[in-house]
Design a protein around this motif. Structure first.
Motif, PDB file in Angstrom:
ATOM      1  N   ILE B   8      -9.643 -16.045   9.814  1.00  0.00           N
ATOM      2  CA  ILE B   8      -8.246 -16.313   9.487  1.00  0.00           C
ATOM      3  C   ILE B   8      -7.367 -15.725  10.584  1.00  0.00           C
ATOM      4  N   ILE B   9      -6.508 -16.565  11.132  1.00  0.00           N
ATOM      5  CA  ILE B   9      -5.614 -16.106  12.199  1.00  0.00           C
ATOM      6  C   ILE B   9      -4.173 -16.252  11.729  1.00  0.00           C
ATOM      7  N   THR B  10      -3.460 -15.168  11.679  1.00  0.00           N
ATOM      8  CA  THR B  10      -2.039 -15.258  11.335  1.00  0.00           C
ATOM      9  C   THR B  10      -1.228 -15.046  12.604  1.00  0.00           C
ATOM     10  N   ILE B  11      -0.255 -15.940  12.791  1.00  0.00           N
ATOM     11  CA  ILE B  11       0.503 -15.936  14.039  1.00  0.00           C
ATOM     12  C   ILE B  11       1.932 -15.501  13.792  1.00  0.00           C
ATOM     13  N   GLY B  12       2.407 -14.613  14.606  1.00  0.00           N
ATOM     14  CA  GLY B  12       3.813 -14.240  14.491  1.00  0.00           C
ATOM     15  C   GLY B  12       4.067 -12.803  14.907  1.00  0.00           C
ATOM     16  N   ASP B  13       5.027 -12.631  15.795  1.00  0.00           N
ATOM     17  CA  ASP B  13       5.370 -11.280  16.228  1.00  0.00           C
ATOM     18  C   ASP B  13       5.878 -10.435  15.074  1.00  0.00           C
ATOM     19  N   GLU B  14       6.472 -11.099  14.062  1.00  0.00           N
ATOM     20  CA  GLU B  14       7.025 -10.329  12.942  1.00  0.00           C
ATOM     21  C   GLU B  14       5.932  -9.591  12.172  1.00  0.00           C
ATOM     22  N   ILE B  15       4.706 -10.114  12.248  1.00  0.00           N
ATOM     23  CA  ILE B  15       3.597  -9.388  11.627  1.00  0.00           C
ATOM     24  C   ILE B  15       3.143  -8.240  12.532  1.00  0.00           C
ATOM     25  N   LEU B  16       3.040  -8.535  13.828  1.00  0.00           N
ATOM     26  CA  LEU B  16       2.599  -7.500  14.772  1.00  0.00           C
ATOM     27  C   LEU B  16       3.568  -6.331  14.824  1.00  0.00           C
ATOM     28  N   TYR B  17       4.870  -6.628  14.699  1.00  0.00           N
ATOM     29  CA  TYR B  17       5.864  -5.552  14.768  1.00  0.00           C
ATOM     30  C   TYR B  17       6.035  -4.876  13.411  1.00  0.00           C
ATOM     31  N   GLY B  18       5.321  -5.384  12.417  1.00  0.00           N
ATOM     32  CA  GLY B  18       5.386  -4.741  11.108  1.00  0.00           C
ATOM     33  C   GLY B  18       6.622  -5.101  10.309  1.00  0.00           C
ATOM     34  N   GLN B  19       7.337  -6.156  10.718  1.00  0.00           N
ATOM     35  CA  GLN B  19       8.546  -6.502   9.971  1.00  0.00           C
ATOM     36  C   GLN B  19       8.220  -7.255   8.695  1.00  0.00           C
ATOM     37  N   ILE B  20       7.142  -7.982   8.690  1.00  0.00           N
ATOM     38  CA  ILE B  20       6.708  -8.512   7.404  1.00  0.00           C
ATOM     39  C   ILE B  20       5.247  -8.139   7.166  1.00  0.00           C
ATOM     40  N   LEU B  21       4.933  -8.044   5.883  1.00  0.00           N
ATOM     41  CA  LEU B  21       3.570  -7.711   5.490  1.00  0.00           C
ATOM     42  C   LEU B  21       2.827  -9.025   5.336  1.00  0.00           C
ATOM     43  N   ASP B  22       1.672  -9.103   5.986  1.00  0.00           N
ATOM     44  CA  ASP B  22       0.858 -10.307   5.873  1.00  0.00           C
ATOM     45  C   ASP B  22       0.142 -10.308   4.533  1.00  0.00           C
ATOM     46  N   THR B  23       0.588 -11.171   3.615  1.00  0.00           N
ATOM     47  CA  THR B  23      -0.115 -11.321   2.347  1.00  0.00           C
ATOM     48  C   THR B  23      -0.907 -12.627   2.334  1.00  0.00           C
ATOM     49  N   ASN B  24      -0.599 -13.522   3.293  1.00  0.00           N
ATOM     50  CA  ASN B  24      -1.301 -14.807   3.352  1.00  0.00           C
ATOM     51  C   ASN B  24      -2.801 -14.640   3.509  1.00  0.00           C
ATOM     52  N   SER B  25      -3.207 -13.742   4.423  1.00  0.00           N
ATOM     53  CA  SER B  25      -4.632 -13.689   4.732  1.00  0.00           C
ATOM     54  C   SER B  25      -5.407 -13.126   3.548  1.00  0.00           C
ATOM     55  N   GLN B  26      -4.798 -12.242   2.785  1.00  0.00           N
ATOM     56  CA  GLN B  26      -5.487 -11.765   1.581  1.00  0.00           C
ATOM     57  C   GLN B  26      -5.686 -12.905   0.583  1.00  0.00           C
ATOM     58  N   TRP B  27      -4.618 -13.681   0.388  1.00  0.00           N
ATOM     59  CA  TRP B  27      -4.699 -14.787  -0.572  1.00  0.00           C
ATOM     60  C   TRP B  27      -5.749 -15.807  -0.129  1.00  0.00           C
ATOM     61  N   ILE B  28      -5.745 -16.146   1.164  1.00  0.00           N
ATOM     62  CA  ILE B  28      -6.734 -17.111   1.671  1.00  0.00           C
ATOM     63  C   ILE B  28      -8.151 -16.556   1.482  1.00  0.00           C
ATOM     64  N   SER B  29      -8.329 -15.269   1.799  1.00  0.00           N
ATOM     65  CA  SER B  29      -9.636 -14.625   1.604  1.00  0.00           C
ATOM     66  C   SER B  29     -10.124 -14.790   0.179  1.00  0.00           C
ATOM     67  N   GLN B  30      -9.235 -14.566  -0.759  1.00  0.00           N
ATOM     68  CA  GLN B  30      -9.628 -14.653  -2.170  1.00  0.00           C
ATOM     69  C   GLN B  30     -10.066 -16.064  -2.524  1.00  0.00           C
ATOM     70  N   GLN B  31      -9.317 -17.050  -2.022  1.00  0.00           N
ATOM     71  CA  GLN B  31      -9.661 -18.436  -2.318  1.00  0.00           C
ATOM     72  C   GLN B  31     -11.022 -18.790  -1.730  1.00  0.00           C
ATOM     73  N   LEU B  32     -11.273 -18.323  -0.493  1.00  0.00           N
ATOM     74  CA  LEU B  32     -12.537 -18.638   0.167  1.00  0.00           C
ATOM     75  C   LEU B  32     -13.695 -17.936  -0.531  1.00  0.00           C
ATOM     76  N   ASP B  33     -13.450 -16.694  -0.908  1.00  0.00           N
ATOM     77  CA  ASP B  33     -14.455 -15.938  -1.643  1.00  0.00           C
ATOM     78  C   ASP B  33     -14.845 -16.688  -2.920  1.00  0.00           C
ATOM     79  N   ASP B  34     -13.850 -17.269  -3.562  1.00  0.00           N
ATOM     80  CA  ASP B  34     -14.096 -18.000  -4.812  1.00  0.00           C
ATOM     81  C   ASP B  34     -15.018 -19.199  -4.636  1.00  0.00           C
ATOM     82  N   ILE B  35     -15.004 -19.820  -3.457  1.00  0.00           N
ATOM     83  CA  ILE B  35     -15.844 -21.005  -3.280  1.00  0.00           C
ATOM     84  C   ILE B  35     -17.085 -20.700  -2.435  1.00  0.00           C
TER      85      ILE B  35
END
Lengths: 416, 416
Positions: B8-35
């Motif tokens: 899973i690759i999340t793109i965006g300086d706002e994640i690297l600079y810590g301005q937003i918390l990446d919750t997408n990759s956790q959610w995607i992980s859970q979905q993939l784990d489920d299947i």
């Protein structure tokens, strides 16, 4: 001055499988950003020796600083220390100071030191111990060809104490760092693409050391201007000038700066004007009241609310006329008006705001589709209304309507 | 059967600079784990063309599936689409279906299509468009030597709709995945360590292809039993047997299974018993009503609420005696009782619940600290009360109290 780059590696299958949310790397990013270290990449990898070595090696090839969290516990699935020792060819040896730290922690909790925990005091020979004041696993600092690798536990409050107390000060001494300043402008009521058209001329004229990012959220867009320079005062002044030049173009959409949320901005306006507020909610079911009262100190201006989910409650508690509902329906401009008037009078406040709409997923019609919401504000002798169309599912419609209502309040107060 | 790996690759300086918390990759992980797809690595990278290309290429070399989120907005800092087009040597061309989607979205909001948004309908030739029902940026699906790259917007609710509706079903068809079954048992009112002691004997006797995870949440713990096998029916039957064997031990804490939220469980109980409910809230400021009404169809049992933030509202609207407040304080068992009685009578419902407490951060005393909340339920001719101590900051206290109140309702209804 050249940029100093960092990478952050979080180790643990529980992150990869989505069992826990990684908040460490965001926090580390923020700290590094504050001191002018640029995070180039973050990644989460599995708890396997070969994977850890490869990742650290790759990062070290790319960047000046590598932060590793996780995999330092005493259990056998925690492999970070052994992997780093092997990779740097530094055999583990008992670190007397680390042993004393672990013994201290056990003494503090009145427990006997176990052999497993004694093992935690063995560190790669040549690495520098970083004291862990809040747990048994020491951190490690590795110097390598003017570059640095830092290994910390994954437990957030242990890691944070190490960073703040030891690691960040060491980094500031070791590297010559640029000045980085962020300015965040918070807008509401305009989409990203319209906003970008409005400010295109200003944006295109920005000097290269100032970069703009659009950070969209629910019915909101944050603009983040990032400046890189050498002298804080000079850069700060330049950026303030740029922001001042931008503001007139988008003034009506800007509700604040930095971390300020729209509910806080509305609260500040109410407090500044010594006004009180109450809500009358149907489709949002208390969400607007919840947002308003999520702000600390909101009891200064917030009195209370009536949530009128059923028509009888609208009639009985908010004095909506049964005829209005019969003629126009519960979701209508007329009903919204009477609800706003009703709550203002009932709770004797300055501003009464109402929402009535179709949250969904059922109950929509062609004329009144899911997501359609009527809002009204009774304030200063008049009642204003507004119709919005929310974009999605039930929860989203509720949240979007709440944010739109906050913006409606904001605009009403500004025009007052 | 070989494992299918994803990155899973999340793109965006706002994640690297810590301005937003990446919750997408956790959610995607859970979905993939489920299947049954194994996530090998996740990373966050910067919004730069070369960086994006290198990252996707590296992931593609390692894994079967690469998920990319972010960098698909219409503004010029969004480079993902161009980078992927260049990397795969697929020139951008107007995708008629994507254009219709964007036009639809604009029509729905009654706006004119801008040139910038029209550009979003250009997709790499040969990629498959993934419809974005909730935004203007289409997703893209790339086939490459039996491997797949998927590019999605970073806005969580757009990304989630794409994944659920289109991408996950496509993946299940494309790859041969092991049979993975999760059974989630939802408990409330018991802490993780107590729960683990209660069920230790059962847990230790589980066969190796069944694994148990504890997923703690706000005042709740979900138990997730994961089974891996080859035949669905066999595995399903075996797991149901295990769950049936577990349940008697923890029956009183279990409110449901799977995705069922506590507010839905409470709604089902109310509907089954044909009972109505109303809330009288002080410190939670509408949060409980919001949780109750976040459930679709809640108008069947939910009537309305009074949020009484100020004492006058408690007295005037909920018939709390001024003497009670004077003698015991607004945050007291007695006030809570009168509030619950007051709202039940006022809105003529079967069950009235009240909350009054100190949300914080200010207003706490030694006797009544921040986080202390009194709750009362008026139902079936009696009033029951309960005192709780919430654990943290203002928002957390509000949310925790709301969940505890829902559990109070649940227990009251079950005992009725």
């Amino acid at each position: 001055m050249r940029e100093i780059y960092a990478e952050i590696i979080t180790i643990g299958d529980e992150i990869l499988y989505g069992q826990i949310l990684d908040t460490n790397s965001q926090w580390i990013s923020q700290q590094l950003d504050d001191i002018g270290v640029k995070v180039r990449r973050k990644y989460s990898i599995s708890d396997q020796s070969e994977v850890i070595k490869t990742a650290v090696n790759e990062s070290l090839a790319q960047s000046d600083l590598v932060f590793v969290t996780g995999g330092l516990g005493p259990t056998k699935d925690d492999l970070t220390k052994h992997s780093l020792a092997a990779m740097f060819e530094m055999p583990l040896e008992l670190n007397q100071s680390a042993l004393e730290d672990v013994e201290d922690i056990f003494k503090r909790f009145g427990k006997e030191l176990t052999e497993i925990n004694r093992q935690q005091a063995f560190l790669p020979k040549g690495s520098t111990k970083i004291t862990n004041e809040r747990g048994t696993a020491p951190g490690m600092w590795f110097d390598r060809d003017k570059k640095v690798v830092v290994s910390m536990p994954g437990v957030p409050f242990e890691m944070k104490a190490m960073m703040t107390k030891t690691i960040l000060p060491k980094i500031k001494k070791r590297f010559q760092l640029p000045v980085i300043i962020h300015k965040v402008i918070r807008t509401i009521g305009i989409g990203e693409s319209w906003l970008s058209e409005e400010i295109a001329r200003w944006e295109n004229a920005l000097p290269t050391h100032l970069a703009l990012a659009y950070l969209p959220g629910k019915a909101q867009v944050r603009l983040r201007l990032t400046g890189v320079g050498e002298e804080r005062e000079v850069l700060e002044a330049e950026m303030e000038e740029q922001v001042a030049a931008l503001l007139p173009t988008i003034q009506s959409y800007v509700y604040g700066f930095g971390d300020l949320e729209i509910e806080e901005a509305v609260g500040e306006l109410l407090r500044a004007k010594s006004l009180t507020i109450a809500t009358a909610e149907s489709c949002t079911g208390g969400y607007l009241a919840h947002k308003i009262t999520s702000v600390s100190g909101s009891s200064d201006y917030y009195t209370g609310s009536v949530i009128a989910y059923q028509n009888e409650v609208k009639i009985q508690e908010l004095n909506v006329s049964p005829k209005t509902i019969e003629k126009h329906g519960a979701v209508s401009e007329e009903t919204a008006k009477e609800m706003a008037e009703g709550i203002r009078k009932k709770l004797n406040v300055d501003l009464g705001i109402s929402l009535t709409g179709i949250a969904g997923p059922d109950g929509g019609t062609e004329e009144k589709p899911v997501g359609m919401v009527w809002m009204a504000i009774s304030f200063g002798g008049t009642v204003k209304t507004r119709k919005i169309q929310s974009p999605g599912t039930r929860i989203l419609n509720i949240e979007y309507s709440g944010v739109k209502a906050l913006d409606f309040i904001r605009q009403t107060l500004i025009e007052a």
